[in-house]
Scaffold this motif. Structure first.
Motif, PDB file in Angstrom:
ATOM      1  N   HIS A  72       6.112   5.968   0.264  1.00  0.00           N
ATOM      2  CA  HIS A  72       6.218   4.856   1.200  1.00  0.00           C
ATOM      3  C   HIS A  72       7.506   4.086   0.916  1.00  0.00           C
ATOM      4  O   HIS A  72       7.754   3.676  -0.222  1.00  0.00           O
ATOM      5  CB  HIS A  72       5.018   3.913   1.106  1.00  0.00           C
ATOM      6  CG  HIS A  72       4.937   3.007   2.288  1.00  0.00           C
ATOM      7  ND1 HIS A  72       5.730   1.886   2.407  1.00  0.00           N
ATOM      8  CD2 HIS A  72       4.211   3.077   3.428  1.00  0.00           C
ATOM      9  CE1 HIS A  72       5.488   1.293   3.559  1.00  0.00           C
ATOM     10  NE2 HIS A  72       4.565   1.991   4.202  1.00  0.00           N
ATOM     11  N   ASP A  84       0.969   9.042   0.579  1.00  0.00           N
ATOM     12  CA  ASP A  84       0.746   8.058   1.647  1.00  0.00           C
ATOM     13  C   ASP A  84       1.988   7.753   2.470  1.00  0.00           C
ATOM     14  O   ASP A  84       2.141   6.661   2.992  1.00  0.00           O
ATOM     15  CB  ASP A  84       0.178   6.760   1.068  1.00  0.00           C
ATOM     16  CG  ASP A  84       1.184   6.039   0.171  1.00  0.00           C
ATOM     17  OD1 ASP A  84       2.212   6.647  -0.169  1.00  0.00           O
ATOM     18  OD2 ASP A  84       0.939   4.875  -0.163  1.00  0.00           O
ATOM     19  N   ARG A 142       1.309   6.389   6.167  1.00  0.00           N
ATOM     20  CA  ARG A 142       0.331   5.321   6.335  1.00  0.00           C
ATOM     21  C   ARG A 142       1.009   3.966   6.237  1.00  0.00           C
ATOM     22  O   ARG A 142       2.062   3.814   5.631  1.00  0.00           O
ATOM     23  CB  ARG A 142      -0.777   5.461   5.292  1.00  0.00           C
ATOM     24  CG  ARG A 142      -1.582   6.744   5.510  1.00  0.00           C
ATOM     25  CD  ARG A 142      -2.459   7.071   4.313  1.00  0.00           C
ATOM     26  NE  ARG A 142      -3.202   8.303   4.586  1.00  0.00           N
ATOM     27  CZ  ARG A 142      -2.726   9.520   4.399  1.00  0.00           C
ATOM     28  NH1 ARG A 142      -1.494   9.685   3.950  1.00  0.00           N
ATOM     29  NH2 ARG A 142      -3.457  10.592   4.649  1.00  0.00           N
ATOM     30  N   CYS A 197      -4.273   3.728   2.205  1.00  0.00           N
ATOM     31  CA  CYS A 197      -3.096   3.796   1.341  1.00  0.00           C
ATOM     32  C   CYS A 197      -3.551   4.186  -0.061  1.00  0.00           C
ATOM     33  O   CYS A 197      -4.742   4.345  -0.333  1.00  0.00           O
ATOM     34  CB  CYS A 197      -2.360   2.453   1.322  1.00  0.00           C
ATOM     35  SG  CYS A 197      -3.214   1.148   0.393  1.00  0.00           S
TER      36      CYS A 197
END
Length: 236
Positions: free
Chosen positions: A96, A114, A117, A124
Motif C-alpha cells: 500500500h 493489501d 485495498r 486491510c
C-alpha cells in the motif's frame, strides 16, 4: 533506566501476551528509557515471545504526503521500532503506497497482501490480524496512534472522501517488486474521529484493556476486534 530484552519479554508476558499470539504494535522507543541494543532489541523481544507460531505487525506508513513508494527502500515514518522491524530478517511489507504494514511470522505473507485495498479499512492487513483474534499494543503512545480505530470507522460507514475522492484522487508511483514502476490511484483516505478520544474510556469500562509498563513506557494491550466493535458503538 536500562531496559533489556529479557525485561521486555517479562513485561509483555505479564500483560498476557504469549507464544502463538499475533499483535500490532504502535510504539515510541524514546518513551521506554534507555534500551540496551536500541530498537532492534525491542523487535527481538517480541519475536522471542511470540515464537515461531506468532506474528508481529507494525505500521510502516509513509502517509498521505508520499509521492513515490518503494516497499523495499522507503523508510517508515512511524518511529525507530517500526524501522527495525521493517529491516528484520524475514519481514514482509505490504504494497500500500501510503499505509503499508510490515509483518514478521508465519502469517506475514497472507496478512500484508493489501495493494488493492483502501488505507486502514476493511480487509486491510490490520483488519485481517484483528479478525484472527490478534491484539493491539500501544507502547508509549496513546489511542491517537491506534490504527484499528480507522478500521472501525470504515465499517461504520464514515465518509472517507473528504481529502481524497474519486473526483480528487491522489496518484502515487509504486516501485512494484515484480512489475517495476506503476501508478496507483487512491480515491479514499481515512479522517479523524471522536473514537480516538473516547476509546480508552470505553475499553476500560468494558474490562477490555490491560495496562502495563515497559521501562518508563506506559502500555495498553487490547484485542483488535474489541477496538473495532467499540468504534462502531461510539460512532452510532
Amino acid at each position: 533506566m536500562n531496559v533489556t530484552r529479557s525485561d521486555i519479554v517479562s513485561c509483555l508476558e505479564g500483560m498476557g501476551l504469549k507464544a502463538g499470539d499475533s499483535v500490532m504494535v504502535h510504539s515510541s522507543l524514546s518513551s521506554m528509557g534507555r534500551v540496551e541494543g536500541g530498537a532492534r532489541t525491542v523487535v527481538e523481544a517480541f519475536v522471542q515471545l511470540l515464537g515461531p507460531g506468532g506474528s508481529l505487525m507494525v505500521p510502516t506508513f509513509t502517509h498521505i504526503g508520499c509521492q513515490y513508494f518503494d516497499p523495499l527502500v522507503s523508510p517508515s515514518l512511524n518511529g525507530a521500532i517500526t524501522e527495525a522491524a521493517r529491516n528484520f530478517p524475514g519481514a514482509v511489507r505490504s504494497l500500500h503506497p501510503t499505509h503499508a504494514a510490515t509483518a514478521i511470522g508465519p502469517d506475514a505473507e497472507s496478512l500484508v497482501d493489501d495493494l488493492d485495498r483502501g488505507p486502514l479499512g476493511r480487509d486491510c492487513a490490520l483488519d485481517r490480524l484483528c479478525r484472527k483474534g490478534g491484539y493491539v499494543l500501544l507502547l508509549g503512545v496513546d489511542h491517537k496512534s491506534n490504527s484499528a480505530i480507522h478500521i472501525g470507522e470504515d465499517y461504520a460507514g464514515a465518509d472517507r472522501h473528504k481529502s481524497i475522492s474519486p473526483d480528487n484522487p491522489k496518484v502515487v508511483v509504486l516501485n512494484h517488486p515484480e512489475r517495476g514502476e506503476v501508478k496507483v490511484t487512491l480515491t479514499e483516505m481515512m479522517e479523524g474521529t471522536i473514537a480516538f478520544d473516547r476509546m480508552e474510556e470505553v475499553l476500560r469500562e468494558r474490562g477490555q484493556l490491560v495496562e502495563g509498563k515497559i521501562g518508563e513506557a506506559k502500555c495498553q494491550l487490547m484485542k483488535g476486534g474489541d477496538v473495532i466493535a467499540a468504534t462502531l458503538d461510539i460512532l452510532k
